[in-house]
Motif scaffolding. Structure first.
Motif, PDB file in Angstrom:
ATOM      1  N   ILE A 101     134.557 -27.454 123.100  1.00 48.40           N
ATOM      2  CA  ILE A 101     134.095 -26.264 122.266  1.00 48.40           C
ATOM      3  C   ILE A 101     132.905 -25.706 122.639  1.00 48.40           C
ATOM      4  CG2 ILE A 101     134.920 -27.599 119.990  1.00 48.40           C
ATOM      5  CD1 ILE A 101     132.297 -28.649 119.768  1.00 48.40           C
ATOM      6  N   LYS A 102     132.993 -24.547 122.492  1.00 45.28           N
ATOM      7  CA  LYS A 102     131.865 -23.488 122.932  1.00 45.28           C
ATOM      8  C   LYS A 102     130.890 -23.484 121.854  1.00 45.28           C
ATOM      9  CE  LYS A 102     134.807 -21.354 125.988  1.00 45.28           C
ATOM     10  NZ  LYS A 102     135.649 -19.909 126.392  1.00 45.28           N
ATOM     11  N   ILE A 103     129.541 -23.765 122.131  1.00 45.14           N
ATOM     12  CA  ILE A 103     128.550 -23.669 121.114  1.00 45.14           C
ATOM     13  C   ILE A 103     127.388 -22.595 121.583  1.00 45.14           C
ATOM     14  CG2 ILE A 103     126.843 -24.936 119.857  1.00 45.14           C
ATOM     15  CD1 ILE A 103     129.712 -25.772 119.345  1.00 45.14           C
ATOM     16  N   ALA A 104     127.033 -21.773 120.823  1.00 38.55           N
ATOM     17  CA  ALA A 104     126.108 -20.466 121.127  1.00 38.55           C
ATOM     18  C   ALA A 104     124.611 -20.962 120.237  1.00 38.55           C
ATOM     19  CB  ALA A 104     126.384 -19.276 121.091  1.00 38.55           C
ATOM     20  N   ALA A 105     123.403 -20.760 120.889  1.00 41.11           N
ATOM     21  CA  ALA A 105     122.315 -21.015 120.268  1.00 41.11           C
ATOM     22  C   ALA A 105     121.160 -20.189 120.982  1.00 41.11           C
ATOM     23  CB  ALA A 105     122.026 -22.523 119.952  1.00 41.11           C
ATOM     24  N   THR A 106     120.205 -19.961 120.215  1.00 37.27           N
ATOM     25  CA  THR A 106     118.793 -19.665 120.929  1.00 37.27           C
ATOM     26  C   THR A 106     118.340 -20.558 121.965  1.00 37.27           C
ATOM     27  OG1 THR A 106     117.440 -20.262 119.200  1.00 37.27           O
ATOM     28  CG2 THR A 106     118.210 -18.186 118.963  1.00 37.27           C
ATOM     29  N   LEU A 107     117.614 -20.256 123.153  1.00 35.49           N
ATOM     30  CA  LEU A 107     117.179 -21.028 123.906  1.00 35.49           C
ATOM     31  C   LEU A 107     116.510 -22.293 123.274  1.00 35.49           C
ATOM     32  CD1 LEU A 107     117.326 -21.905 127.036  1.00 35.49           C
ATOM     33  CD2 LEU A 107     115.129 -20.338 127.067  1.00 35.49           C
ATOM     34  N   PRO A 108     115.268 -21.796 122.589  1.00 32.96           N
ATOM     35  CA  PRO A 108     114.692 -22.800 121.820  1.00 32.96           C
ATOM     36  C   PRO A 108     115.219 -23.924 121.100  1.00 32.96           C
ATOM     37  CG  PRO A 108     113.491 -20.871 121.522  1.00 32.96           C
ATOM     38  CD  PRO A 108     114.971 -20.543 121.884  1.00 32.96           C
ATOM     39  N   VAL A 109     115.997 -23.418 120.214  1.00 31.73           N
ATOM     40  CA  VAL A 109     116.957 -24.439 119.333  1.00 31.73           C
ATOM     41  C   VAL A 109     117.804 -25.292 120.253  1.00 31.73           C
ATOM     42  CG1 VAL A 109     118.927 -24.468 117.544  1.00 31.73           C
ATOM     43  CG2 VAL A 109     116.803 -22.810 117.379  1.00 31.73           C
ATOM     44  N   GLY A 110     118.385 -24.728 121.464  1.00 31.04           N
ATOM     45  CA  GLY A 110     119.183 -25.548 122.206  1.00 31.04           C
ATOM     46  C   GLY A 110     118.483 -26.594 123.174  1.00 31.04           C
ATOM     47  N   VAL A 111     117.427 -26.071 123.343  1.00 29.73           N
ATOM     48  CA  VAL A 111     116.342 -27.063 124.230  1.00 29.73           C
ATOM     49  C   VAL A 111     115.841 -28.295 123.348  1.00 29.73           C
ATOM     50  CG1 VAL A 111     114.497 -27.231 125.766  1.00 29.73           C
ATOM     51  CG2 VAL A 111     115.964 -25.437 126.021  1.00 29.73           C
ATOM     52  N   HIS A 112     115.180 -27.911 122.438  1.00 32.80           N
ATOM     53  CA  HIS A 112     114.622 -28.650 121.603  1.00 32.80           C
ATOM     54  C   HIS A 112     115.298 -29.614 120.446  1.00 32.80           C
ATOM     55  CE1 HIS A 112     110.739 -27.573 123.262  1.00 32.80           C
ATOM     56  NE2 HIS A 112     111.102 -26.223 123.184  1.00 32.80           N
ATOM     57  N   ILE A 113     116.352 -28.871 120.086  1.00 35.42           N
ATOM     58  CA  ILE A 113     117.243 -29.519 119.074  1.00 35.42           C
ATOM     59  C   ILE A 113     118.529 -30.086 119.422  1.00 35.42           C
ATOM     60  CG2 ILE A 113     118.084 -29.597 116.789  1.00 35.42           C
ATOM     61  CD1 ILE A 113     115.748 -27.494 116.193  1.00 35.42           C
ATOM     62  N   LEU A 114     119.364 -29.094 119.755  1.00 34.10           N
ATOM     63  CA  LEU A 114     120.799 -29.479 120.120  1.00 34.10           C
ATOM     64  C   LEU A 114     121.111 -30.075 121.344  1.00 34.10           C
ATOM     65  CD1 LEU A 114     122.443 -26.024 119.044  1.00 34.10           C
ATOM     66  CD2 LEU A 114     122.173 -28.047 117.646  1.00 34.10           C
ATOM     67  N   GLY A 115     120.177 -29.865 122.450  1.00 37.04           N
ATOM     68  CA  GLY A 115     120.474 -30.680 123.534  1.00 37.04           C
ATOM     69  C   GLY A 115     120.067 -31.933 123.500  1.00 37.04           C
ATOM     70  N   ALA A 116     119.178 -32.451 122.575  1.00 33.42           N
ATOM     71  CA  ALA A 116     118.529 -33.793 122.485  1.00 33.42           C
ATOM     72  C   ALA A 116     119.654 -34.302 121.473  1.00 33.42           C
ATOM     73  CB  ALA A 116     117.082 -33.738 121.868  1.00 33.42           C
ATOM     74  N   ALA A 117     120.429 -33.816 120.829  1.00 31.52           N
ATOM     75  CA  ALA A 117     121.228 -34.216 119.797  1.00 31.52           C
ATOM     76  C   ALA A 117     122.794 -34.543 120.611  1.00 31.52           C
ATOM     77  CB  ALA A 117     121.454 -33.498 118.390  1.00 31.52           C
ATOM     78  N   ARG A 118     123.004 -33.593 121.301  1.00 34.98           N
ATOM     79  CA  ARG A 118     124.235 -33.736 121.814  1.00 34.98           C
ATOM     80  C   ARG A 118     125.173 -35.085 122.272  1.00 34.98           C
ATOM     81  NH1 ARG A 118     126.934 -34.670 125.894  1.00 34.98           N
ATOM     82  NH2 ARG A 118     125.093 -35.266 127.001  1.00 34.98           N
ATOM     83  N   PRO A 119     124.092 -35.890 123.034  1.00 34.55           N
ATOM     84  CA  PRO A 119     124.756 -37.386 123.214  1.00 34.55           C
ATOM     85  C   PRO A 119     125.034 -38.126 122.043  1.00 34.55           C
ATOM     86  CG  PRO A 119     122.542 -36.807 124.577  1.00 34.55           C
ATOM     87  CD  PRO A 119     122.651 -35.876 123.411  1.00 34.55           C
ATOM     88  N   GLY A 120     124.344 -37.989 120.892  1.00 34.91           N
ATOM     89  CA  GLY A 120     125.064 -38.528 119.773  1.00 34.91           C
ATOM     90  C   GLY A 120     126.442 -37.920 119.303  1.00 34.91           C
ATOM     91  N   PHE A 121     126.508 -36.833 119.622  1.00 35.54           N
ATOM     92  CA  PHE A 121     127.833 -36.294 119.237  1.00 35.54           C
ATOM     93  C   PHE A 121     128.987 -36.770 120.156  1.00 35.54           C
ATOM     94  CE2 PHE A 121     131.083 -32.943 119.741  1.00 35.54           C
ATOM     95  CZ  PHE A 121     131.431 -32.757 118.203  1.00 35.54           C
TER      96      PHE A 121
END
Length: 236
Positions: free
Chosen positions: A17-37
């Protein structure tokens, strides 16, 4: 395998799945959460695309986007995730030397660090809630930066007072490198939203990721609570 088992197997989230986000949201929130997903859905691979440019979800084949502000585009399904809180911060060293402002009008006597949008080249105005009304302040900045993370770093080094999203500033606040100021006047202008094309909703992996975002953005947000607690302590 029975027809029921086969249908169940096909409905399991899998694929890319392809996910798009702003750089700050991706770095600080989504990137850190991805292992849980990934742990919950090991058959799903995430292609995370970060940047400040506008992404056309349909044209670029993006399954889900996480954006700041009004979703706008009625072609997509949107789900509100959380407030995008922007507060004013400064380093303890700067405040010791220059004093702590208690009202936005006092910013005229301070060094301000402003954000410039990369897409438009325009400087962001500073929104404050004063007397129940939204007032926008356009500082004469000592420093202008077009990257949110760089603003937080500059503020922590003592460059002045500036605005930062709470999820970016929270680690600095926890380490004692930044202090929230004038939080009584903070104005929550925008929300974070998840958007996806209706055609993607039939994909079990997309449904799983959208559901996972509820865990990523609980209420209240942990970074908001942390910053608010430090703001209350500094006021006391």
């Amino acid at each position: 395998m029975s027809s029921l088992d086969w249908a169940s197997a096909r409905a399991q989230p899998a694929g890319i799945i392809k996910i798009a986000a702003t750089l700050p949201v991706g770095v600080h929130i989504l990137g850190a959460a991805r292992p849980g997903f990934t742990k919950s859905f090991p058959k799903v691979s995430v292609d995370l695309r970060l940047g400040d440019r506008y992404v056309d979800l349909i044209e670029e084949g993006v399954d889900v986007a996480v954006r700041v502000g009004n979703p706008g585009d009625t072609r997509f399904i949107a789900r509100q995730l959380a407030l995008h809180r922007i507060w004013a911060f400064a380093s303890p060293g700067y405040l010791k030397e220059r004093g702590t402002p208690t009202h936005p009008s006092e910013l005229l006597k301070h060094d301000c660090v402003s954000f410039r949008y990369q897409a438009t080249g325009l400087e962001a105005v500073w929104p404050f809630l004063i007397g129940g009304k939204l007032l926008e302040f356009a500082p004469s900045p000592k420093l202008v930066i077009d990257a949110s993370d760089a603003i937080a770093t500059a503020l922590a080094s003592g460059a002045g007072i500036g605005l930062s999203a709470t999820y970016i500033a929270a680690p600095y606040v926890r380490r004692g490198e930044l202090v929230p100021v004038m939080y009584d006047f903070a104005y929550d202008r925008f929300h974070l939203h998840a958007l996806w094309p209706e055609s993607r909703w039939s994909n079990p992996a997309v449904k799983a990721f959208v559901a996972f975002l509820k865990e990523v953005f609980p209420s209240p947000m942990p970074w908001d609570s942390l910053v608010a607690s430090y703001a209350s302590d500094s006021a006391g």
